[in-house]
Scaffold this active site. Structure first.
Site, mmCIF file in Angstrom:
data_model
loop_
_atom_site.group_PDB
_atom_site.id
_atom_site.type_symbol
_atom_site.label_atom_id
_atom_site.label_comp_id
_atom_site.label_asym_id
_atom_site.label_seq_id
_atom_site.Cartn_x
_atom_site.Cartn_y
_atom_site.Cartn_z
ATOM 1 N N HIS A 36 0.827 -1.193 0.000
ATOM 2 C CA HIS A 36 0.000 0.000 0.000
ATOM 3 C C HIS A 36 0.874 1.260 0.000
ATOM 4 C CE1 HIS A 36 -3.162 -2.827 1.218
ATOM 5 N NE2 HIS A 36 -4.036 -1.898 0.856
ATOM 6 N N LYS A 85 -0.462 4.847 4.817
ATOM 7 C CA LYS A 85 -1.317 3.889 5.532
ATOM 8 C C LYS A 85 -0.735 3.612 6.911
ATOM 9 C CE LYS A 85 -3.607 -0.592 4.933
ATOM 10 N NZ LYS A 85 -4.951 -0.033 5.192
#
EC number: 1.17.1.8
Lengths: 255, 255, 255, 255
Positions: free
Chosen positions: A145, A149
Site C-alpha cells: 500500500h 497507511k
C-alpha cells in the site's frame, strides 16, 4: 431489458461515481436521484429529491444506496417496503438489522444486496486463495500500500488470512530452526503462515498470495488503483438483484 | 488410515518419482511394484512383479499407473476387475475406452482417476482464470517457456483460452484503430483476446493470465519447475479415489 | 582467438560444471585438469594431474580454481608465478592474501580474478539497486527462498542493503504513526527501509527490490535456479582476465 | 542553499504541476511565474508576468519551461542570455537549435537541461536494460498500456530496444524450428529478440524487460501511473543545472 435505478446519496463521491456508471450502461436507466443536500430539482431530465418519502409511489427497479450509516438501515427498509431492490454500499449495519432486512425481503420475494466490499477482483482473489490453500498449504501473503497507511497488515490481508484459515489444514511453515538475524524479516505470523506489508509512495492497494509446493508455485495478485473499481461490483449487483427473491449480505454470494 | 498402493511402470521416470512420493507419505504404504523390465524380486521389502496377472489375488487399495499408452487401458481394466482403484497418468485413452471404464467402475462401485495432467497448480489456474473471465472479460495470456520449445502458444495456454472462451462473453479487445508498427507486437488473437509466448533460456514452464478493468487488475500466475510438481496431484488422486464410487476423467473433478 | 584453460578442482561440483561449460564454448580449450582425487591419466584427450607442480612448465592462459579454502591461496600464487591468469571461485582468502596476490599480478602484468560470487545477474541487480536508490530513496527488499533456509534475511539481501546504504540519503520510510496490528508485518528495519523474507517450498533463490515514488514504481528482480547460473560469470572472467594487467577481487570490477 | 526558480508556462498542466512541486521543496523558492494567458499580477506573493522581457533584470537561478514548441527555443535563448539556467520539458527543438544553445551555455559557463523525458524511472530502466543485455543477450520486452492506446509497440519500448541493440551482440533468439500455431504469438521481432504489447483497461504505462540465462533470470520493470512522476526528474534537473557549466540534452546525462 432496461433496469430503472434510483441513486440515494448521489452528492457523495461514491454516489456520484455510481451515477456516472449507470449513465454509461445502456441496460440501465437513471430514474431518480436522492440526497438531502441537493439543491437542484432535476439534472439532465432526471428528477431530484431530498426526502425519500417523495419516492413512495415512484416506479423503479433498484435502489442504489451510498448514504451514511445513520440513514442506510432506514433507507434499505423503505426500499424493500416500496418494491425497490436495494444495492447498498453503506457500512455499519448490525447483525440484527441484516437479519431483519433479509426476512423482510424474503417475505416480499424481492432480491437485494448489502456489500461491505464491491471490488469484484478483491473478492475473487480471496475466494481463489482460500480454494488454493486446500491443496497448497504453504503460502505467504504480501500486501502493498501507499506509505500514508497507518495499520499493517491491511484489513483485506487479515480478511484473506481468515478465509484461508477456515479451509487450510494448519501447518507451521518455514525451517524448524529458522532464525531472524534482523527482527521482523519473516513478517507477521498468522496460523503458521506469514504476512508481509510493503509501504511505498506511488502504490495504492495491492495484494499477492504466493503458494509454493515441490517444483511449482502459484501466485494470485490483485491491484486496486481507484474507487472506479468498485463500480463493476455495483453494476453486477444491480443486474443480479432483479433476478433474486431474497436479500444477501456480501457480493460473493452473487458471484 | 493407511492406503496400500501398487505402482505399475515403476522403472519409468514418472513411476519412480511416484514411488519416492509414496514412501515419504506416512499415510501411504507401497504394497507392490510392477514393471516388465524389472530384474529385482523385491526392493526394500516390497515385492516386485513383471506380469500383472501375478497380482490378481493381491491385497491393495490403489493402482498407480505410469506405463505406456499401449498397456494402460488393459491395466486399468485389470485394476478395476480386481478391486484396485486406478490412478492413471498414462495418456492415449480413446473416448470409448474412458466411457467403458467409467461404467465398469460404477458397476463395481469403486473410484478411480484417469488424468492427462496431474499439476494441481495448472488446473487451479485454469479454473480460476475461467471464473474470473466471467466478471473481467478483458484479459491477456502470457506464457513463458524455455527457448528449446518449438510450438507457440503452449498447449496449456490454448487449453486455458478454450476454457475461458466457454464462459466469457465475446469481446473484441483493444482500441478499434489499433495499429502494429512492428508486426506481431499485439500477440496471437483468440476469441477477441491476445496470447503472448515468451521463450528464454533458464525458464521452464510458466503462465500468467492478466485481467484488467476500470481501476483494477487481477493477475494469476503458475510456475512449474519440474516433474516433482505432478506428485501432489497423484497423492491427492490416491487419497480421493478410495472415497469415490466411480472413476472420473480429469483431476479437476476431484478438486 | 582460443583461450587455453586449466581447471583445478575438477572433481568437485563447481569444477565439473566449469569443465562442461568450457567444452561447450568454442572460444575456449580445456588444456588440463587437476585434482588430488583424480584416478584418470587423461579424459577425452585432456591430460589429468594430481599435483600442481607437474604443471609448472605447462602452456595455458587461464587457471580456473574451484578447490578448497586451504589450497586456493597457494594455487593462485602458483598460477600467477607460472603465467596462468587465475579465475578463482574458492572463498576464504584473507585481506592480506588478496593484497599480496594483487601486487604479485601487477608485478607480472597479468590479469586475474578472485570472486566470492559469480552470478552476474545477482551482481547486476545489486549495482542497479544501488544506483536507483540515489534517485528513489523509498524502497523495500523482498527476498524469497526455499523453506529449508535457516537465516533471514539472506546474505544477498543484507549485501544489497549495505550497498544501497552507502549511496542512499537516509530516510525513515513509512507513515510516522504506523502501527503493526500483527508484529513483524512491516518486516526487518535496515537504515530506514524494510526487508521481507519469504520461505516456501518450490522456491530456490530470488530477490526483488521495489522502489516507489510519486506516480511511479521501479522493480528489479533476480531469480537463481541452480549453480549452472554461476558459469556465465566464470566464462566472462576467463575472457576478461586475459586482457587485464592486474588481478581484481569481485566480478563487479569486470562488468 | 535555496534555489530561486522561474516557471514559464505555469498555466499549463505540466507547468502547474511543477509549481506545486517547487512549493513543496524547502530547498527551492518560487521566484516568478510567466504565462501569456495569466490574468493575475501576483499569486501567494509570487509576481506573475505575461511577457518574458519584463524578467530581463530579474534575479533567479533556474528557468523551468513547460511552454509550447513555438516559443521554447526563444525562451531558452532568453534564459541563457539573462543568466537563468534553463530546465526545459517542451519538445520540438531541432538539432541545430540544440547545438547552438549548448554553445551559448558553454560560452556563458552556465548549466541547463533540455529533456524529452523527465521520468527518471523510465530512463534508469533503459540504462539498466542496455547494460544487462551485454551479459544476457537473451531477452524479451513486454510493455503494458491502457486499451485506448493505438500504436504497438509503445515508443518507450522501441527506444529501449534501440538502446539495447547498440550494445548487445546480435542473437537470433528462440528455437531454430519454432512454429506459431496462432500467428503473432511470439510477438514482434526486433534485432533477433521479441517485443510484446499488452492492452487492458485499468493499466496506465508499464514496461518489463526479462532476461534469461542458464539457471537464472533478471527482470526489470517500470510502472508509470501519472504525470506527477515526471516531477522528480524536473526537481533533479533544477538541482543539477546550478552546478553545471554547460547545457545538456537528455536527463540521462545528469544521472
Amino acid at each position: 431489458m432496461s433496469i430503472k435505478v434510483i441513486v440515494a446519496g448521489f452528492k457523495g463521491r461514491m454516489g456520484a461515481t455510481a451515477v456516472d456508471m449507470i449513465k454509461e450502461d445502456k441496460d440501465l436507466v437513471l430514474a431518480a436521484l436522492l440526497d438531502p443536500f441537493a439543491k437542484e430539482k432535476e439534472i439532465d431530465g432526471v428528477p431530484v429529491f431530498t426526502d425519500k418519502r417523495e419516492l413512495s409511489q415512484f416506479s423503479a427497479d433498484v435502489w442504489v444506496d451510498f448514504t451514511t450509516p445513520k440513514v442506510a438501515y432506514e433507507n434499505t427498509h423503505f426500499a424493500l417496503e416500496n418494491g425497490f431492490r436495494p444495492v447498498v454500499g453503506t457500512t455499519g449495519f448490525t447483525k440484527e438489522e441484516i437479519s431483519e432486512l433479509i426476512d423482510l425481503s424474503a417475505s416480499k420475494k424481492i432480491g437485494g444486496l448489502i456489500a461491505p466490499n464491491f471490488a469484484i477482483g478483491a473478492i475473487l482473489l480471496m475466494e481463489f486463495a482460500a480454494k488454493a490453500s486446500k491443496y497448497f498449504p504453504d503460502l505467504e501473503i504480501i500486501e502493498l500500500h501507499h506509505d500514508k497507511k497507518k495499520d499493517a497488515p491491511s484489513g483485506t490481508a487479515v480478511k484473506t488470512a481468515e478465509l484461508i484459515k477456515e479451509v487450510r489444514s494448519y501447518k507451521e511453515q518455514g525451517a524448524k530452526d529458522e532464525e531472524e538475524t534482523l527482527p521482523g524479516a519473516r513478517g507477521a505470523e498468522f496460523d503458521g503462515f506469514r504476512i508481509h506489508s510493503v509501504r511505498l509512495p506511488g502504490l495504492v492497494a495491492h495484494q499477492e498470495v504466493i503458494f509454493g509446493a515441490q517444483g511449482e508455485g502459484l501466485t494470485l495478485r490483485h491491484d486496486s488503483y481507484n474507487r472506479v473499481s468498485f463500480m463493476s461490483g455495483v453494476n453486477l449487483g444491480i443486474k443480479k438483484v432483479v433476478k433474486q427473491e431474497q436479500l444477501v449480505y456480501g457480493l460473493e454470494h452473487l458471484l
